[in-house]
Scaffold this active site. Structure first.
Site, short mmCIF file in Angstrom:
data_model
loop_
_atom_site.label_atom_id
_atom_site.label_comp_id
_atom_site.label_asym_id
_atom_site.label_seq_id
_atom_site.Cartn_x
_atom_site.Cartn_y
_atom_site.Cartn_z
N THR A 39 15.99 -18.78 -27.84
CA THR A 39 16.16 -17.69 -27.48
C THR A 39 14.97 -16.29 -28.63
O THR A 39 14.46 -17.21 -29.78
CB THR A 39 17.77 -16.67 -28.27
OG1 THR A 39 18.68 -17.34 -27.61
CG2 THR A 39 17.52 -15.38 -28.49
N GLY A 82 26.15 -17.82 -24.73
CA GLY A 82 25.96 -18.86 -26.18
C GLY A 82 25.84 -17.40 -27.10
O GLY A 82 26.83 -16.01 -26.39
N ASP A 83 24.62 -17.04 -28.55
CA ASP A 83 25.58 -16.15 -29.55
C ASP A 83 24.64 -14.56 -28.35
O ASP A 83 24.79 -13.45 -29.20
CB ASP A 83 24.84 -16.09 -30.69
CG ASP A 83 23.51 -16.70 -30.97
OD1 ASP A 83 23.43 -17.75 -30.32
OD2 ASP A 83 23.25 -16.79 -31.40
N THR A 85 18.98 -16.34 -33.56
CA THR A 85 18.31 -17.46 -32.72
C THR A 85 18.90 -19.41 -33.48
O THR A 85 19.42 -19.44 -34.60
CB THR A 85 16.69 -17.35 -32.33
OG1 THR A 85 16.94 -18.68 -31.56
CG2 THR A 85 16.58 -18.40 -34.12
N GLY A 86 19.32 -19.83 -32.62
CA GLY A 86 19.95 -21.25 -32.76
C GLY A 86 20.91 -22.25 -32.09
O GLY A 86 21.61 -21.47 -30.77
N GLY A 119 24.04 -21.38 -30.61
CA GLY A 119 25.28 -20.35 -30.33
C GLY A 119 26.63 -20.55 -30.30
O GLY A 119 27.05 -19.52 -30.95
#
Lengths: 183, 141
Positions: B1, B31-32, B52-53, B55
């Site tokens: 992201t 995702g997030d 980011t990561g 999610g």
């Protein structure tokens, strides 16, 4: 030096940071700069985790998620699971500016985008196809399935639900970390 | 992201994200990144944050909203980011995730969660006095 303006971007996505800074220099708003910067990353397919041709789902398709937020007005536009449209951040901005909603998702979000004039195109590339076919060759490992049959740690689906094998145990959020599959 | 925070010359804050999500996700999985307060959050009276990561894990804690609220309660951007990450680590000790924070006056910072193969988080900034973007880095918690 004055501390402002400022652009901060996750990861070393310098082309996006540069594009945002240029947008500010051209008297664009902070919102314009965010849109321009993120769109640059979509075009560049930054590290494969942004834009078309990356992170295919279980059926090999690439779908996009994006949001944009105006800290002055608290206006937000967001899209998720967007299909066939490359410029996800642009569609998120269109949700903010042309609807009274906040968040549009999936196939209908793509139809909204098309009605707003966004180009409809295939988000699959040779790269995403090769990621997908390699995954199929590895018995669909890794995947996000649990409590299904056949055993998702050993084979592909289709899967059927089974009674939770870990019933009675304390549920845990902890899971394997996969650095190559993230948002 | 990609997550991005922009503060213009007058202190107006905007944030945004864009991603193609997790590989091999179940179709329909989101995702997030597009979740307000998870992927990013902005409030020009305070500042902004973006994440980011992983999610699936991060979205449960709304880390970007949390980081902005940490700044609202007086934390500097680095501390605000660190507290948002630590909050997730209480429940998920090892997760892959990072967050960037900036306040409306132009201070900024970042934090990340240590995971196998991920001990430092590199991010990109541009501010007055620079002639091109600058790469900065933090060690993960």
């Amino acid at each position: 030096q004055p501390p402002l303006p400022l652009v901060v971007t996750t990861w070393p996505f310098h082309s996006a940071t540069q594009a945002a800074w240029k947008a500010l220099a051209a008297r664009g708003s902070a919102l314009d700069a965010v849109e321009t910067g993120c769109a640059q990353c979509e075009t560049d397919q930054c590290d494969g985790s942004v834009g078309y041709g990356g992170s295919p789902d279980e059926s090999g398709e690439t779908t996009l998620d994006a949001m944009i937020m105006n800290g002055n007005t608290m206006e937000v536009g967001a899209v998720a699971s967007l299909r066939r449209i490359k410029n996800a951040i642009g569609v998120a901005r269109a949700v903010m500016e042309h609807t009274k909603h906040t968040f549009l998702v999936g196939e209908s979000a793509s139809l909204f985008a098309e009605s707003m004039g966004f180009v409809c195109e295939d988000l699959t590339t040779n790269r995403s196809l090769s990621i997908y076919s390699k995954w199929l060759d590895q018995q669909c490992q890794p995947n996000f399935r649990k409590n299904v049959t056949p055993d998702p740690t050993k084979s592909c689906g289709p899967y059927k639900p089974v009674k939770s094998l870990s019933e009675g145990k304390k549920p845990t959020l902890q899971k394997q970390v996969d650095l190559h599959s993230h948002d | 992201t990609i997550g991005m925070i922009v503060v213009d010359g007058n202190g107006n804050v905007a944030t945004g994200t864009s991603t193609n999500g997790a590989s091999h996700k179940i179709p329909g999985r989101v995702g997030d990144s597009p979740m307000i307060g998870a992927g990013s959050y902005a409030d020009s009276s305070v500042g902004g944050a973006a994440a980011t990561g992983d999610g699936d894990t991060m979205m449960r804690f709304l880390p970007s909203y949390q980081a902005v609220e940490n700044m609202r309660m007086g934390a500097d951007p680095t501390m605000a980011c660190q507290k948002a990450i630590a909050r997730i680590q209480k429940h998920v000790p090892i997760f892959f995730g990072a967050i960037i924070c900036a306040n409306k006056t132009g201070s900024y910072g970042a934090a990340c969660s240590k995971a196998p193969g991920f001990t430092q988080f590199h991010y990109s900034i541009y501010k007055p006095g620079l002639s091109q973007p600058l790469e900065e880095m933090v060690d993960c918690l």
